[in-house]
Write a protein that holds these residues in place. Structure first.
Motif, short mmCIF file in Angstrom:
data_model
loop_
_atom_site.label_atom_id
_atom_site.label_comp_id
_atom_site.label_asym_id
_atom_site.label_seq_id
_atom_site.Cartn_x
_atom_site.Cartn_y
_atom_site.Cartn_z
N GLY A 8 0.81 -1.21 0.00
CA GLY A 8 0.00 0.00 0.00
C GLY A 8 0.85 1.26 0.00
O GLY A 8 1.89 1.33 0.67
N THR A 9 0.41 2.27 -0.74
CA THR A 9 1.14 3.53 -0.84
C THR A 9 0.92 4.41 0.39
O THR A 9 1.75 5.26 0.70
CB THR A 9 0.72 4.33 -2.07
N GLY A 10 -0.21 4.21 1.06
CA GLY A 10 -0.57 5.06 2.19
C GLY A 10 -1.22 6.36 1.77
O GLY A 10 -1.72 7.11 2.62
N VAL A 11 -1.25 6.64 0.47
CA VAL A 11 -1.85 7.87 -0.04
C VAL A 11 -3.29 7.58 -0.45
O VAL A 11 -3.54 6.72 -1.30
CB VAL A 11 -1.06 8.42 -1.25
N LYS A 12 -4.21 8.29 0.15
CA LYS A 12 -5.63 8.07 -0.13
C LYS A 12 -5.93 8.24 -1.62
O LYS A 12 -5.63 9.27 -2.21
CB LYS A 12 -6.47 9.05 0.68
N GLY A 13 -6.47 7.19 -2.22
CA GLY A 13 -6.87 7.24 -3.63
C GLY A 13 -5.82 6.75 -4.60
O GLY A 13 -6.15 6.42 -5.75
N LEU A 14 -4.56 6.67 -4.18
CA LEU A 14 -3.51 6.28 -5.12
C LEU A 14 -3.51 4.78 -5.39
O LEU A 14 -3.25 4.36 -6.52
CB LEU A 14 -2.14 6.74 -4.61
N ASP A 15 -3.80 3.98 -4.36
CA ASP A 15 -3.84 2.53 -4.57
C ASP A 15 -4.92 2.15 -5.59
O ASP A 15 -4.78 1.16 -6.32
CB ASP A 15 -4.11 1.80 -3.25
#
Length: 237
Positions: A8-15
């Motif tokens: 997971g990237t941890g960035v909302k919406g990027l995954d």
């Protein structure tokens, strides 16, 4: 079919867009000053540590206190992650300052950068690595020297099975960006620009490449809010 596991990237919406960062591979992040490169890196490091992965954040320009202050400003408490050992911050700025001071004292020119010095600081059990950034370790390198050292860095990280995010500051990026792009598995550029339609300043990310991934051609708008980076589907007109 993509058989490479993702983190997971941890960035909302990027995954939702890229499915996460390919595990055991290196991702390059470049961008303008103030575009959010360090925040993006902290998102990834904290997300990985929360999943129980041994995560190391190497900072070459700031120190642990600076990163803690930035995390606190975004409401992120990393104390538990640090105490449990899943998250480790290694500050190389103090080491670099001492070396520079010694060089001045004895009257020699600053030695050439050496990316392998970073590898020497990485614990053997590291699973996720963030290097923020490599600029200070590329001083006086020629194009060929940078290519050799960067290729070796990426090779060693892959051999150790480490999922890495490497930040290239804007100054270093201007000189070595094209070379670095060939070596990494994925690359994202964070951009601050003026929207040609609204005339307003905005932030967008260009997912330049992400192997084994369907990447968008269009720029991906994002904001930096009280919660960090957030991808926005419908930016305000």
């Amino acid at each position: 079919m993509d058989a490479i596991p993702r983190l997971g990237t941890g960035v909302k919406g990027l995954d939702d867009i890229i499915g996460g960062y390919p595990q055991g591979r290196s991702i390059l992040v470049t961008g303008d000053a103030g575009a959010g490169k360090t925040i993006m890196a902290l998102h990834f490091a904290i997300e990985s540590a929360k999943k129980g992965l041994k995560t190391v954040y190497v900072t070459t320009e700031e120190d642990e206190t600076d990163l803690r202050i930035q995390c606190a400003s975004l409401g992120w408490d990393i104390d538990e992650l640090m105490e449990s050992g899943t998250l480790k911050i290694i500050g190389l700025s103090a080491i670099r300052a001492r070396l520079t001071e010694a060089e001045i004292h004895i009257g020699i020119e600053s030695v050439k950068g050496n990316l392998q010095k970073i590898l020497a600081e990485i614990p053997e059990d590291t699973e996720v690595l963030v290097i923020d950034s490599i600029g200070s370790h590329t001083e006086k390198l020629t194009t060929h020297e940078f290519r050799d050292q960067f290729d070796l860095l990426i090779y060693e990280l892959k051999k150790r099975g480490i999922t890495a995010m490497i930040i290239l500051d804007s100054a270093t990026s201007m000189e070595f960006n094209e070379i670095a792009l060939y070596a990494v598995y994925g690359a994202i550029k964070l951009i601050k620009r003026e929207n040609p339609y609204t005339g307003r300043r905005e932030r967008v990310m260009d997912i330049i490449k992400m192997r084994s991934t369907r990447t968008p051609i269009e720029f991906v708008p994002y904001i930096i809010s009280d919660n960090g980076l957030e991808v926005i589907e419908n930016p305000e007109e």
